[in-house]
Design a protein around this motif. Sequence first.
Motif, short mmCIF file in Angstrom:
data_model
loop_
_atom_site.label_atom_id
_atom_site.label_comp_id
_atom_site.label_asym_id
_atom_site.label_seq_id
_atom_site.Cartn_x
_atom_site.Cartn_y
_atom_site.Cartn_z
N ALA A 10 -4.29 12.35 -12.84
CA ALA A 10 -3.31 11.91 -11.84
C ALA A 10 -3.64 12.46 -10.46
N LEU A 11 -4.06 13.70 -10.38
CA LEU A 11 -4.44 14.28 -9.10
C LEU A 11 -5.69 13.63 -8.54
N ALA A 12 -6.62 13.27 -9.43
CA ALA A 12 -7.83 12.57 -8.97
C ALA A 12 -7.48 11.20 -8.41
N ARG A 13 -6.54 10.49 -9.07
CA ARG A 13 -6.12 9.19 -8.55
C ARG A 13 -5.44 9.34 -7.19
N ALA A 68 2.98 14.54 -13.42
CA ALA A 68 1.96 15.16 -14.27
C ALA A 68 1.90 16.66 -14.06
N LEU A 69 2.08 17.12 -12.84
CA LEU A 69 2.12 18.56 -12.57
C LEU A 69 3.32 19.21 -13.26
N ARG A 70 4.46 18.53 -13.22
CA ARG A 70 5.65 19.09 -13.86
C ARG A 70 5.50 19.10 -15.38
N ARG A 71 4.92 18.05 -15.92
CA ARG A 71 4.72 18.03 -17.37
C ARG A 71 3.74 19.11 -17.81
N HIS A 72 2.72 19.35 -16.99
CA HIS A 72 1.79 20.41 -17.33
C HIS A 72 2.46 21.77 -17.26
N ALA A 73 3.28 21.97 -16.21
CA ALA A 73 4.02 23.25 -16.11
C ALA A 73 4.98 23.40 -17.29
N VAL A 82 0.84 -1.20 0.00
CA VAL A 82 0.00 0.00 0.00
C VAL A 82 0.87 1.25 0.00
N ALA A 83 1.95 1.23 0.79
CA ALA A 83 2.88 2.37 0.80
C ALA A 83 3.51 2.55 -0.58
N GLY A 84 3.87 1.43 -1.23
CA GLY A 84 4.43 1.54 -2.58
C GLY A 84 3.43 2.10 -3.58
N GLN A 85 2.18 1.67 -3.47
CA GLN A 85 1.15 2.21 -4.36
C GLN A 85 0.96 3.71 -4.12
N LEU A 86 0.97 4.10 -2.85
CA LEU A 86 0.84 5.52 -2.53
C LEU A 86 2.00 6.32 -3.10
N ALA A 87 3.22 5.80 -2.97
CA ALA A 87 4.39 6.50 -3.52
C ALA A 87 4.29 6.61 -5.03
N ALA A 88 3.85 5.53 -5.69
CA ALA A 88 3.74 5.56 -7.15
C ALA A 88 2.71 6.58 -7.61
N VAL A 89 1.56 6.60 -6.96
CA VAL A 89 0.50 7.54 -7.35
C VAL A 89 0.94 8.97 -7.06
N TYR A 90 1.62 9.18 -5.93
CA TYR A 90 2.11 10.51 -5.58
C TYR A 90 3.12 10.99 -6.61
N ALA A 91 4.07 10.10 -6.97
CA ALA A 91 5.09 10.49 -7.95
C ALA A 91 4.46 10.75 -9.32
N GLU A 92 3.48 9.95 -9.71
CA GLU A 92 2.80 10.17 -11.00
C GLU A 92 2.09 11.52 -10.99
N ALA A 93 1.46 11.87 -9.88
CA ALA A 93 0.79 13.16 -9.80
C ALA A 93 1.79 14.31 -9.89
N GLU A 94 2.91 14.16 -9.19
CA GLU A 94 3.93 15.21 -9.26
C GLU A 94 4.51 15.31 -10.66
N ARG A 107 -0.42 21.10 -24.43
CA ARG A 107 -0.78 21.63 -23.12
C ARG A 107 -2.13 21.10 -22.66
N GLU A 108 -3.10 21.04 -23.58
CA GLU A 108 -4.41 20.50 -23.23
C GLU A 108 -4.30 19.03 -22.82
N GLU A 109 -3.49 18.29 -23.54
CA GLU A 109 -3.30 16.88 -23.19
C GLU A 109 -2.63 16.75 -21.82
N ALA A 110 -1.61 17.57 -21.56
CA ALA A 110 -0.92 17.53 -20.27
C ALA A 110 -1.87 17.91 -19.13
N GLN A 111 -2.78 18.83 -19.40
CA GLN A 111 -3.75 19.22 -18.37
C GLN A 111 -4.69 18.06 -18.04
N ALA A 112 -5.12 17.33 -19.08
CA ALA A 112 -6.00 16.18 -18.85
C ALA A 112 -5.28 15.11 -18.01
#
Length: 417
Positions: free
Chosen positions: A207-210, A148-153, A134-146, A197-202
């Motif tokens: 990722a943030l929803a996950r 995705a934020l960097r790719r959008h920026a 569960v901790a590994g899944q949390l780390a993976a989802v957190y890193a994916e969200a981060e 940019r639109e794709e990165a926003q999606a």
Amino acid sequence: MSTVPGRPLRAAGLAVAVLLGLAPAMPAAAQAAPSYDTLLERLDQLPGTREGAALADAAAARADQARALPNPTLSWSTENAWGSGAYAGLDKAETVLTLSQPLEVWGQRGARVRAARAEAQAAGLRGAQGRSDVAGQLAAVYAEAEAALRRHALADEVLALTRADADAVEAMVAQGREPRLRAVQARSDVANAAAMREEAQAFRDAALARLAGTALLDGPVRAIDGSLLDRTPPLPRGAGGVALAVRIAEAETEAATRQIEVARKRALPDLSVTAVQTRFREERERAYTLGISLGLPLFDRNAGGVRAAHAERRAAEARLDRQRRDSGADRLAALAALAAAGSRTRAADESVVAAEEAYRLARVGVDAGRISQLELRSTRSALIAARAAAVDARLSRVGAEIALARLEGRAPFVEAP
């Protein structure tokens, strides 16, 4: 040599500043997800962790229950009553009260308790493995969200940069320094950057929803508090430790071995002691009888159960052997992947620095008329690719750390106790 008007130059300079991280920071989002360390403090509240803990508690409760003695049996009956003649009614009735207590004198109870404790030990280790997962899944989802934020920026920065370059090209075309085709290409680049940019926003929103769903956060989030991609994994522990998966397989093998003993004990005779009180209504007297009953294992000696228990132990031993081999190979692979990801991250950071300097010099050369627009586009593409590769390298490093942490039975980016 003439230069382009000042407005495109100022726009291009702002874009370069944004891309190089020199522009003023944007205001933080109103709602940000807690840091990874804060989320780890809530790990016991997540469904996967609760499930593993509940199963471990259930196994521990079964181990406690295995210590219980078998219940006695109390029976009551009346003889010589409600008949005919002298036996009409209850005058000559005999009332019999029987108490029977099974005795586990052949070690059935001890075998049962040892088997239940072994299974509880295995269940506890499986619960620890589930918590690590569960901790590994949390780390993976957190890193994916981060990521995705960097790719959008990055997509935002790329769009601003491409628009600034397009304005500069338009000015050059107006001065006759570049053909009209270059302006068309520049506007096409702007359209592509806007679509990216639109794709990165999606992807960012998904990722943030996950992350919000996985971490049981209240409401949607638009940012995260703290970086995991920039975090350096802890040093791996020594090779002398036993992988958690191997410990689980060892505990399951021990539990299977204990079940053989339980199966053998079931083939032994059932022994019970009986105490009987007989009450004679006519004489108003009582008599007592003590007895012992012994089951004869003539037909059912639980031979099939013993063979099944032996087969289950052989299966557990095979799993243990496979797990020992796989864990060693998996650990070497995880260590190699982590080392490679670290090297890749350092190389990517160096590439970003070099690409930023190349793009800055290209902008200066274009403004001075010494470098063509095609060369500027090439250096811009190289810079974008370098920035994206830096994000991918950090994401790979997180993945390697998650794999190693699972083998060691700990949460990612947390040192083993």
